[in-house]
Design a protein around this motif. Structure first.
Motif, mmCIF file in Angstrom:
data_model
loop_
_atom_site.group_PDB
_atom_site.id
_atom_site.type_symbol
_atom_site.label_atom_id
_atom_site.label_comp_id
_atom_site.label_asym_id
_atom_site.label_seq_id
_atom_site.Cartn_x
_atom_site.Cartn_y
_atom_site.Cartn_z
ATOM 1 N N PHE A 109 0.846 -1.178 0.000
ATOM 2 C CA PHE A 109 0.000 0.000 0.000
ATOM 3 C C PHE A 109 0.889 1.237 0.000
ATOM 4 O O PHE A 109 0.705 2.145 -0.762
ATOM 5 C CB PHE A 109 -0.943 0.002 1.209
ATOM 6 C CG PHE A 109 -2.249 -0.712 0.941
ATOM 7 C CD1 PHE A 109 -2.701 -0.949 -0.346
ATOM 8 C CD2 PHE A 109 -3.046 -1.129 2.000
ATOM 9 C CE1 PHE A 109 -3.900 -1.597 -0.581
ATOM 10 C CE2 PHE A 109 -4.257 -1.769 1.775
ATOM 11 C CZ PHE A 109 -4.687 -2.006 0.483
ATOM 12 N N SER A 110 1.896 1.247 0.883
ATOM 13 C CA SER A 110 2.791 2.412 0.955
ATOM 14 C C SER A 110 4.238 2.025 0.620
ATOM 15 O O SER A 110 4.748 2.392 -0.426
ATOM 16 C CB SER A 110 2.706 3.041 2.344
ATOM 17 O OG SER A 110 3.712 4.025 2.492
ATOM 18 N N GLY A 111 4.893 1.304 1.513
ATOM 19 C CA GLY A 111 6.296 0.958 1.278
ATOM 20 C C GLY A 111 7.228 2.142 1.406
ATOM 21 O O GLY A 111 8.360 2.118 0.923
ATOM 22 N N GLN A 112 6.767 3.171 2.074
ATOM 23 C CA GLN A 112 7.514 4.422 2.208
ATOM 24 C C GLN A 112 8.894 4.219 2.831
ATOM 25 O O GLN A 112 9.850 4.920 2.513
ATOM 26 C CB GLN A 112 6.680 5.381 3.060
ATOM 27 C CG GLN A 112 7.260 6.735 3.325
ATOM 28 C CD GLN A 112 6.357 7.553 4.248
ATOM 29 O OE1 GLN A 112 5.268 7.103 4.635
ATOM 30 N NE2 GLN A 112 6.797 8.734 4.598
ATOM 31 N N PHE A 136 6.634 -1.339 -9.331
ATOM 32 C CA PHE A 136 6.067 -1.007 -8.030
ATOM 33 C C PHE A 136 4.549 -0.905 -8.158
ATOM 34 O O PHE A 136 4.041 -0.093 -8.938
ATOM 35 C CB PHE A 136 6.607 0.327 -7.519
ATOM 36 C CG PHE A 136 8.046 0.289 -7.088
ATOM 37 C CD1 PHE A 136 8.380 0.071 -5.754
ATOM 38 C CD2 PHE A 136 9.062 0.468 -8.015
ATOM 39 C CE1 PHE A 136 9.711 0.034 -5.358
ATOM 40 C CE2 PHE A 136 10.391 0.428 -7.635
ATOM 41 C CZ PHE A 136 10.719 0.215 -6.295
ATOM 42 N N ALA A 137 3.834 -1.709 -7.385
ATOM 43 C CA ALA A 137 2.380 -1.604 -7.294
ATOM 44 C C ALA A 137 2.057 -1.058 -5.908
ATOM 45 O O ALA A 137 2.215 -1.759 -4.899
ATOM 46 C CB ALA A 137 1.722 -2.961 -7.501
ATOM 47 N N VAL A 138 1.665 0.205 -5.848
ATOM 48 C CA VAL A 138 1.353 0.852 -4.570
ATOM 49 C C VAL A 138 -0.150 1.119 -4.506
ATOM 50 O O VAL A 138 -0.854 1.050 -5.511
ATOM 51 C CB VAL A 138 2.139 2.170 -4.397
ATOM 52 C CG1 VAL A 138 3.631 1.905 -4.416
ATOM 53 C CG2 VAL A 138 1.768 3.168 -5.487
ATOM 54 N N LEU A 209 -0.495 -3.219 12.393
ATOM 55 C CA LEU A 209 0.319 -2.456 11.452
ATOM 56 C C LEU A 209 1.234 -3.402 10.694
ATOM 57 O O LEU A 209 1.629 -4.461 11.203
ATOM 58 C CB LEU A 209 1.139 -1.412 12.203
ATOM 59 C CG LEU A 209 0.345 -0.356 12.980
ATOM 60 C CD1 LEU A 209 1.289 0.461 13.861
ATOM 61 C CD2 LEU A 209 -0.419 0.551 12.019
ATOM 62 N N ALA A 210 1.617 -3.011 9.487
ATOM 63 C CA ALA A 210 2.449 -3.874 8.643
ATOM 64 C C ALA A 210 3.747 -4.263 9.334
ATOM 65 O O ALA A 210 4.195 -5.409 9.254
ATOM 66 C CB ALA A 210 2.748 -3.189 7.317
ATOM 67 N N GLY A 211 4.357 -3.314 10.029
ATOM 68 C CA GLY A 211 5.631 -3.585 10.682
ATOM 69 C C GLY A 211 5.540 -4.564 11.823
ATOM 70 O O GLY A 211 6.557 -5.104 12.281
#
Length: 246
Positions: A109-112, A136-138, A209-211
């Motif tokens: 979604f982000s990958g920031q 990149f697919a965001v 959260l992803a992390g």
């Protein structure tokens, strides 16, 4: 602590420690220290032992999980399971990114964090010029899936903002040859990070959260079904995604 994995693998193969030492060309006392003191032999010796007992090196010596040059056997795709994305070593991310030669593909979604923690943009520019392909697919921050995910993880507005920042970052490289950025509005069951024949799969749990979620480190091996399973998922999303025009 003793290396019980190695001891068990030797027994399962019907061998004695002396026979293993003889086949690998080391002193038996040296081989004994592999178990009693958890010593890790040199790479060539490890490969001989792994071939002899028909077990992947990372299964015999788990500390090798972050060594990208450790050879998997034909049946082992899983290199390591991390309890969370946050626990994946910083150095491993950097090594995977820097090691890309042919293809890097990302579904998020982000990958920031790839930009802000690992300074990936200059690497993309350089490697794209050398012929490496980047896809990149965001997320589409306006999509229902993103909005729902933000509510579920308690970051309403925050996730959408991170996606906008990532799209802004990627706009600096999106026009380069061999670099393509698309947006998607699919439900993100897993974030995927492919680096040539290495793949990090960040699974997602409701409300987390992803992390905070676990990460599997996979290697591409002949006939590997897990690799193909996740990369087919990437391709499905990619085909539905829209070229980004930010």
């Amino acid at each position: 602590m003793a290396n019980e994995r190695l001891r068990a693998a030797i027994r399962a193969a019907g061998l004695t420690l002396g026979e293993v030492a003889q086949h690998t060309g080391v002193d038996e006392k040296t081989a004994e220290r592999w178990i009693t003191r958890e010593r890790v032999p040199h790479r060539r010796t490890r490969q001989k032992v792994a071939d002899l007992v028909k077990t992947a090196e990372v299964q015999l010596w788990p500390s090798l999980a972050n060594d990208l040059y450790t050879r998997p056997n034909e049946e082992t795709e899983l290199v390591h399971l991390y309890q969370s994305r946050s626990s994946v070593p910083y150095a491993l991310w950097n090594e995977l990114i820097a090691g890309v030669q042919e293809r890097m593909e990302v579904l998020v979604f982000s990958g920031q964090f790839l930009v802000e923690q690992h300074d990936i943009l200059p690497i993309i520019k350089r490697k794209a010029e050398e012929g490496a392909v980047f896809r990149f697919a965001v997320g589409d921050e306006k999509s229902a899936a993103v909005i729902q995910r933000a509510v579920e993880e308690g970051t309403t507005g925050g996730l959408e903002g991170r996606i906008q920042m990532m799209r802004r970052y990627l706009s600096k490289v999106a026009g380069l040859p061999n670099v393509e950025v698309r947006t998607h509005g699919t439900i993100l069951y897993n974030s995927l990070y492919r680096f040539d024949d290495q793949l990090l799969v960040n699974g997602h749990a409701f409300g987390a959260l992803a992390g905070e979620n676990p990460v599997m480190h996979l290697r591409r091996v002949p006939g590997g079904s897990m690799w193909e399973h996740y990369m087919r998922s990437f391709e499905r999303v990619w085909q539905e995604a829209t070229p980004d025009t930010i």
